[in-house]
Design an enzyme around this catalytic site. Structure first.
Site: not given
Ligand code: FAD
Length: 310
Positions: A136, A139-140
């Site tokens: 990302c 982000c970084d």
């Molecule tokens: P996610 O955080 O992906 O969470 C999805 C959840 O769903 C998980 O907990 C998973 O366990 C759960 N899940 C999936 N399928 C199932 C199922 N069948 N049953 C039960 N649970 C399930 N964004 C920033 O703003 N700043 C940053 O510095 C940043 N750094 C990042 C660094 C990395 C390495 C990565 C990968 C991403 C980064 N991001 C950052 C992006 C950010 O993490 C994502 O945009 C954000 O986490 C998305 O949130 P979400 O809740 O949609 O999904």
């Protein structure tokens, strides 16, 4: 058979925990399935998060998620560290089944299962995540001022990341396995005109080097098999994302890339009483704050939907 809950939330990233916080504070007693091994979501795998508002000095990803989790729990969200393995969302009462085979029922479901960035599948890739390897640029990128960086990929995202990173970097090398890009013509023109961007055509990353931090890559030519060293301290992997919608594909409308479709600006999906938020819906912004924002919207949409039923 369990009681019928008001709302079940599937997923525990910023979107899921924010939806949990809002629905809990609205006295809806949400039941949240956090995922078995990935509870807390994508930020559990990163180090410093500097762009989530409210943390002047930044915060470690896992600490941010612990705070969100605790805040949702404080208001009565019931959190279960388990996966949902099947769903039936078609009826007025929705059912979701956990890994033990227990069926849980609710009037509303909020889907926040996120999306998984595609990996190269190389040794060291995970170990050096947050230590030079990133998925990302937004982000970084800031951490890579004056670094030599490689971006892997040839689509719009890769080229957008590369042009964004060239603001900070000393140099950006786009590593692409073919001899032309898939990105739009306008994006390509921008990249070709950027003096900091160069291209390693017909190339793939063969090895990622470094102990505590990324120290360089070995590239392999996809036509000749020849290898060469690329001394970079940043590697941005932009080879696509897979939204986690496998469970829903026969029941909820998805777009051509598999993301959950919602009736924007609301979070309503194609099925009444089912709402979607975060990266499982969003292929544009993909940030913790935008996921939290739409998680809030989904909670408010679900709350209003439930109020109308009463
Ligand atoms: P996610 O955080 O992906 O969470 C999805 C959840 O769903 C998980 O907990 C998973 O366990 C759960 N899940 C999936 N399928 C199932 C199922 N069948 N049953 C039960 N649970 C399930 N964004 C920033 O703003 N700043 C940053 O510095 C940043 N750094 C990042 C660094 C990395 C390495 C990565 C990968 C991403 C980064 N991001 C950052 C992006 C950010 O993490 C994502 O945009 C954000 O986490 C998305 O949130 P979400 O809740 O949609 O999904």
């Amino acid at each position: 058979m369990s009681d019928v809950r008001n709302v079940i939330i599937i997923g525990s990233g910023p979107a899921g925990y924010t939806a949990a916080l809002y629905t809990a504070r609205a006295s809806l007693k949400p039941l949240v399935f956090e995922g078995a091994v990935t509870a807390g979501g994508a930020l559990m795998n990163t180090t410093e998060v500097e762009n989530f508002p409210g943390f002047q000095d930044g915060i470690m990803g896992p600490d941010l998620m612990d705070n969100m989790r605790g805040q949702a729990e404080r208001f009565g969200a019931e959190l279960v560290p388990d996966d949902i393995v099947s769903v039936d969302l078609t009826g007025e009462i929705k059912t979701v089944t956990d890994t033990a085979g227990t069926v849980h029922r609710a009037k509303a479901v909020i889907v926040t299962t996120g999306s998984q960035h595609r990996k190269l599948g190389l040794p060291n890739e995970d170990a050096l995540s947050g230590r030079g390897v990133s998925w990302c640029a937004t982000c970084d990128g800031f951490f890579f001022k004056d670094h030599d960086i490689a971006v892997v990929g040839g689509g719009d995202t890769a080229i957008e990341e590369a042009t964004f990173l060239s603001r900070f970097a000393k140099s950006v090398t786009i590593v692409h396995r073919r001899d032309s890009l898939r990105a739009s013509k306008a994006m390509q023109d921008r990249a070709f005109a950027d003096p900091k961007i160069s291209f390693a055509w017909d190339s793939e990353v063969a090895e990622i080097h470094g102990e505590q931090k990324l120290s360089g890559l070995t590239l392999r030519n996809t036509k000749t098999g020849e290898t060469s060293a690329l001394p970079v301290t940043g590697l941005f992997i932009a080879v696509g994302h897979d939204p986690r919608t496998e469970l829903f594909k026969d029941q909820l409308e998805l777009d051509e890339e598999g993301y959950l479709k919602v009736d924007a600006p609301s979070t309503r999906t194609s099925v009444t009483g089912v709402f979607g938020a975060g990266d499982v819906v969003d292929h544009t912004y993909r940030q913790a704050i935008t996921a939290a924002g739409t998680g809030c919207s989904a909670a408010l949409d679900a709350e209003r939907f439930l109020a109308a039923l009463a």
